[in-house]
Design an enzyme around this catalytic site. Structure first.
Site, PDB file in Angstrom:
ATOM      1  N   GLN A  70       0.842  -1.194   0.000  1.00  0.00           N
ATOM      2  CA  GLN A  70       0.000   0.000   0.000  1.00  0.00           C
ATOM      3  C   GLN A  70       0.875   1.241   0.000  1.00  0.00           C
ATOM      4  O   GLN A  70       1.804   1.358   0.803  1.00  0.00           O
ATOM      5  CB  GLN A  70      -0.919   0.038   1.221  1.00  0.00           C
ATOM      6  N   CYS A 100      -6.838   6.165   5.206  1.00  0.00           N
ATOM      7  CA  CYS A 100      -6.253   6.424   6.523  1.00  0.00           C
ATOM      8  C   CYS A 100      -6.801   7.724   7.106  1.00  0.00           C
ATOM      9  O   CYS A 100      -6.729   8.777   6.465  1.00  0.00           O
ATOM     10  CB  CYS A 100      -4.741   6.506   6.421  1.00  0.00           C
ATOM     11  N   LYS A 142      -8.175   1.485  -1.526  1.00  0.00           N
ATOM     12  CA  LYS A 142      -8.863   1.377  -0.236  1.00  0.00           C
ATOM     13  C   LYS A 142      -9.277   2.778   0.202  1.00  0.00           C
ATOM     14  O   LYS A 142      -8.457   3.702   0.227  1.00  0.00           O
ATOM     15  CB  LYS A 142      -7.977   0.738   0.831  1.00  0.00           C
ATOM     16  N   ASN A 203     -15.102  -3.584   4.625  1.00  0.00           N
ATOM     17  CA  ASN A 203     -14.212  -3.459   5.772  1.00  0.00           C
ATOM     18  C   ASN A 203     -14.907  -2.644   6.853  1.00  0.00           C
ATOM     19  O   ASN A 203     -15.678  -1.738   6.557  1.00  0.00           O
ATOM     20  CB  ASN A 203     -12.911  -2.778   5.307  1.00  0.00           C
ATOM     21  N   GLY A 227      -9.346  -6.086  10.211  1.00  0.00           N
ATOM     22  CA  GLY A 227      -8.192  -5.381  10.738  1.00  0.00           C
ATOM     23  C   GLY A 227      -7.999  -5.614  12.219  1.00  0.00           C
ATOM     24  O   GLY A 227      -7.381  -6.585  12.648  1.00  0.00           O
TER      25      GLY A 227
END
Length: 344
Positions: A70, A100, A142, A203, A227
């Site tokens: 990533q 993020c 993502k 996710n 995660g």
């Protein structure tokens, strides 16, 4: 389940998490049922590539394929160059970080901050795909549902990414504004899935086999990414796979088996980080593993004072061996470990 040319063993993925999903942890999760794992976030800045931190994140020695890296950044050409750099060093899939929520990342307009500028975000996607294409390396993305509740643009960005050649999209069911608070919502992920032809991975808050089944049903997603629930419980992938296949809850693993998994992971961890950094960075993995166990809090306090890897591994071996005398099977803990580590 496929990502580009890569056929995966299953549709259960390890989420990229800064400070967590290094090579030893990815390998552990793959051994315990994960079909795919993505590296920690790697900066696109060339001036940071020689740092020890980045070199460890780029260590793929002996890693089970496909190797997914990533990358994060705000400049399309820098991201393209980072793509070529990582492919030259073994990356077989490139994942773009647009999820993020960390302030130190978003303050530089990287990570989920990119979702505020769709033009820039999609320029980066196009540049990365173009850089990876000559090597036959697929690119994935993502992201979150949006920057805030009033600005949920995951569908628009996902459609743009698909049009530019992305092979898969993963959506975390929270906005950047939420961070990791509240509950993940899956309606946006379902909307992304309905809009795209490429695979979509769900996710967020997948903490049990039953929740995994519910998220698949709610979203229609092609895959699940787990995660924080894997921290201290990496066999969750095996548990979820068993439940999805049979509809039955798997028996907890033998405590001595968990001990052996953890000891093996610790030695792999030490080999990457060395004596001084290894003993310190292993503490969080041990802490997650013993969280909620009988005597776990006291053991964690003692373990955090240990300064040598051999002594640390020996203490873990002894603690879990004694636990097995009372609990031959792994005790069911009330909650997963609290952590400041964040999934990217």
């Amino acid at each position: 389940m496929r990502i580009g040319p890569h056929a995966l063993p299953n549709r259960l993925f390890v989420a990229p998490m800064a400070g967590v999903t290094d090579r030893p942890f990815r390998q552990l999760c793959k051994r315990l049922g994960a079909g795919y794992a993505v590296s920690e976030m790697v900066t696109s800045r060339a001036d940071l590539r020689d740092s020890l931190k980045t070199s460890r994140r780029l260590n793929h020695d002996g890693e089970v394929a496909p190797i997914a890296v990533q990358i994060a950044g705000t400049d399309a050409e820098m991201m393209a160059e980072a793509t070529r750099y990582n492919i030259d060093r073994g990356a077989q899939i490139i994942d773009i970080n647009m999820g993020c929520p960390a302030k130190k990342v978003c303050n530089k307009w990287a990570g989920s901050a990119l979702m505020q500028d769709e033009t820039l975000a999609l320029d980066i996607v196009a540049a990365v795909v173009e850089a990876a294409a000559p090597h036959g390396v697929p690119v994935t993305l993502k992201m979150r549902t949006g920057w805030c509740n009033e600005q949920k643009n995951a569908v628009a960005i996902a459609l743009g990414a698909e049009a530019r050649g992305v092979a898969m999209v993963t959506v975390h069911g929270r906005t950047r504004e939420q961070g990791y608070k509240g509950e993940a919502e899956y309606a946006t992920i379902a909307a992304v899935k309905a809009a795209l032809r490429i695979p979509v991975c769900a996710n967020g808050d997948i903490t049990s086999p039953q929740k995994a089944r519910a998220v698949l049903d709610a979203t229609g997603a092609d895959a699940l990414m787990i995660g924080r629930a894997a921290q201290g419980r990496p066999w969750i992938f095996r548990e979820i796979a068993h439940y999805l296949d049979t509809g039955e809850i798997a028996a907890p693993p033998p405590t001595l088996q968990v001990r052996d998994w953890l000891i093996e992971h610790l030695h792999d961890h030490y080999s990457l980080y060395g004596e001084r950094a290894g003993v310190r960075t292993a503490r969080k993995h041990i802490g997650w593993a013993v969280h909620g166990l009988p005597g776990g809090q006291d053991f964690r306090a003692r373990m955090n004072l240990i300064e040598h890897t051999a002594e640390q591994a020996q203490a873990v071996h002894a603690f879990l061996g004694a636990l097995a005398d009372v609990h031959p099977s792994w005790p069911q803990t009330a909650a997963t470990a609290d952590t400041e580590e964040q999934a990217a």
